[in-house]
Write an enzyme that holds these catalytic residues in place. Sequence first.
Site, PDB file in Angstrom:
ATOM      1  N   LYS A  15     -48.227  36.711  47.311  1.00 55.11           N
ATOM      2  CA  LYS A  15     -48.065  37.412  46.035  1.00 55.11           C
ATOM      3  C   LYS A  15     -49.462  37.608  45.446  1.00 55.11           C
ATOM      4  CE  LYS A  15     -45.679  37.502  41.627  1.00 55.11           C
ATOM      5  NZ  LYS A  15     -46.858  38.068  40.938  1.00 55.11           N
TER       6      LYS A  15
ATOM      7  N   GLY B  24     -47.035  68.377   0.660  1.00 58.41           N
ATOM      8  CA  GLY B  24     -47.586  67.755  -0.539  1.00 58.41           C
ATOM      9  C   GLY B  24     -47.607  68.758  -1.677  1.00 58.41           C
TER      10      GLY B  24
END
Length: 854
Positions: free
Chosen positions: A251, A722
């Site tokens: 691994k 806005g």
Amino acid sequence: MSLHEYKRKRNFGRTREPAPEGSARAGRAIFVVQLHHASRRHFDFRLQVGDTLRSWAVPKGPSYDPKVKRLAVEVEDHPVSYADFEGDIAEGYGKGHVDLFDRGVWATRGDAEAQLHKGHLVFELFGERLKGTWHLVRSGRKERQPAWFLIKADDAYAGDVEADDLLDATMRESTRRAAKTPAKRSAAARATARDKVVPKVRKVSTAVLTKAAVALDGSHKAKASGDFFAPQLARLREVPPQGDAWLHEVKWDGYRIVATLLKGKARLWSRNGLPWNERLPEIVQALEALGLDSARLDGELIALDGEGRSNFNALQRTLSGEAQAPLVYMLFDLPFIQGHDLSRVPLIERKALLQRLLAHAPAHLGFSSHTVGHGDDVFAMAMEQKLEGIIAKRVDGGYHGGRGDDWQKIKRLESDEFAVVGYTPAKGSRLAFGSLLLARPNGKGSWTYVGRVGTGFTDAMLRDLGDTLARGGTKKPGVRIENIDPMLRGALWVQPTVVAEVYFRGIGNKTLLRQPSLKALRVDKSIGDLGDSDRTPAKTRTAGKTAKRTGAKAPAKKIDSDDTIIITHPDRLVFPADKISKQDVVDYYKQVMPWLLPGIHDRPTSTIRCPGGIDSPCFFQKHMVAGLEHTGQAKLKEETGAQAVYLYPRDETGVMELLQFGAVEFHPWGSHVDSPDVADRVVFDLDPGDDVAWSRVVAAARMTRGFLADLGLVSFVRTTGGKGLHVVVPLNPGAAWKEVKAFARGFAEALAAAHPLEFVATATKRFRQGRIYVDYLRNGRGATAVASYSLRSRVGAPVAVPLRWEELGKVRSGAAFDIRSTPKRLARLKKDPWEGIDSVKQSLDSVTRKLAGQ
């Protein structure tokens, strides 16, 4: 290393060379070679060691001939930002022209500083012109400045090639203008020399490989592709499976990488599909040297320490630039080769063909060998050698993406992956934070606290996390977390976005991890992967006991058919006053995606993130952070001269990932990532003072449009979500940012001068009362403007919406449209209000000519 000498020798008020401040660079350690036409022409050879460039002046330049020793005079260290420097040094120290000859990454086995101290550094270069192994050897001669020799190793790249043979037309012209002549070789000879800078390696005949692939049982012809393919994944088991039906491999302790070859060109991908070519040029070069037309390969990227062993810490430090360890791509599967799909071929036969392919491969490609049967013996060997564990695979298994039982992993050390949900403040000399707080999804829509980890961090990790994750936490968790330790006083909590892999010695009281130590921050994984457990329902090992593991993911809403992005905590209120949830935000952006995406696609884009909703702290994010996997990333130069990795949406998946991370607003640049210095938009933000009526804002926009039309420029209008409006001018062809900013400022100031009672061109608040501020500052490199169809993080969930000029008079305010009304508007539209914006042919050159004619 000190930059004192670099600063002492330069006047940064006169030279264009970068000042050393802010010169840190993320990513792998680099090398750079610059051709310097100073009083004596030479090549500056620089290697990044730590946070500086160690530098040598090489008068004749590098030679590929191992018998040639090139004098390399050691000079002062340079800042890392110097790697980007080209152009003229006008006066003073180093006066002359500088060209970039080559750059790339470099590696060495062992500690670079220790080798330099001993006087012999052996290293590899991975550039466009300079490749292979080289030596720097200190001379024994007494000189005013330390003298070294730069020598090419007798490797696969060695040959009769000189630096001057590799000059391009620009560099040769710089040399000609400086009245110096390169080596006396013809252009044809130089071209031939460049062709020689390829590795001389033995290759297995592609015809032989193709014939072998055709003969395999289960092989079939298929169309080759250079796209990412999902890797096969393993499940965690306590003991190795028995019998000869299984083979066993080491691994490898590294990063999973899959690779494709198409028409001889290699592409590398992380396990989640992130492109890795830029990070791994040596692996790209090695794969392309195999001579294959098409292939798919699977393996693990590892780093080798000074003794040639796999070292995960060295891998992380190399990828972050702290070290220069050699990297190797350990290959263990070959599901496709030369137009033939081998995914149904038994694994043992795929591996035999892979081993044959790699028989004479470059050193940066390794074959992951195996043992058939004898699983207990192989695991015992892994324990004895202190490896991470082994992988067991069915000998006759096919290859299929995703997790299954055909591949199994058995670990020496217990480790698992968890989400980072908070941190404790730093104490004493500790950098950035004390420890990270960890949790896992518990399958009940919340998280379970499992403990904290405070060891295993490098200084670079501490600095990076201090600048990103461990900043701006809240005193209360933003998600529901069970099992919190009551002793956690002073902890700060963050949204679970980062995955940490942790070693531990079993599970202790109150289900907390025992003796946890950080193995890695898994930049290749997201918290969605925590639900894809590698553990089986069986009991797993703890310290002397067994314990059930819960790996189920929290309830979440799937976004698309292939489950690419999972939206966690969909019920969290983003706009509390309006009862608008995170899922509502996601659903809105899915509805407007065909309209939103063209305005942000492939543009560097800042987001405003509100992980706890707009009533909690929100923040502006423009750089990449750990955990983003589907969002584009572009390395761009900032105004300081340093480079940073900016995020940009590439597609719908990238947008959805940013929403999962709490994004509410999108603010793109006026340029694209492939041409960041060329603006294709000019944006005038008409921002009214508090006492300015909306009708005046509408009139101001129309007036702005008229003045632009007088200059021959077509413009478009949108609400901002806005108080004001944006007037947007497309440029095709585009213009340099310096030119665009100068135009925008001049236009704004001219507008204010012509109508001083209506407009002001300065941001000072006291001058803006009763007038409309023409904000031209959105027109600089790195400046942004809100995207069309972006939400705004304000009460009411308003949206920035493009309009037709004809309908402007019908709109009530800059926040007239919101999260609910905008999709309804789009459903009624017969065509895009900004239809044709990308096909308008106009430029600032035409404006300049028009003004000159006037």
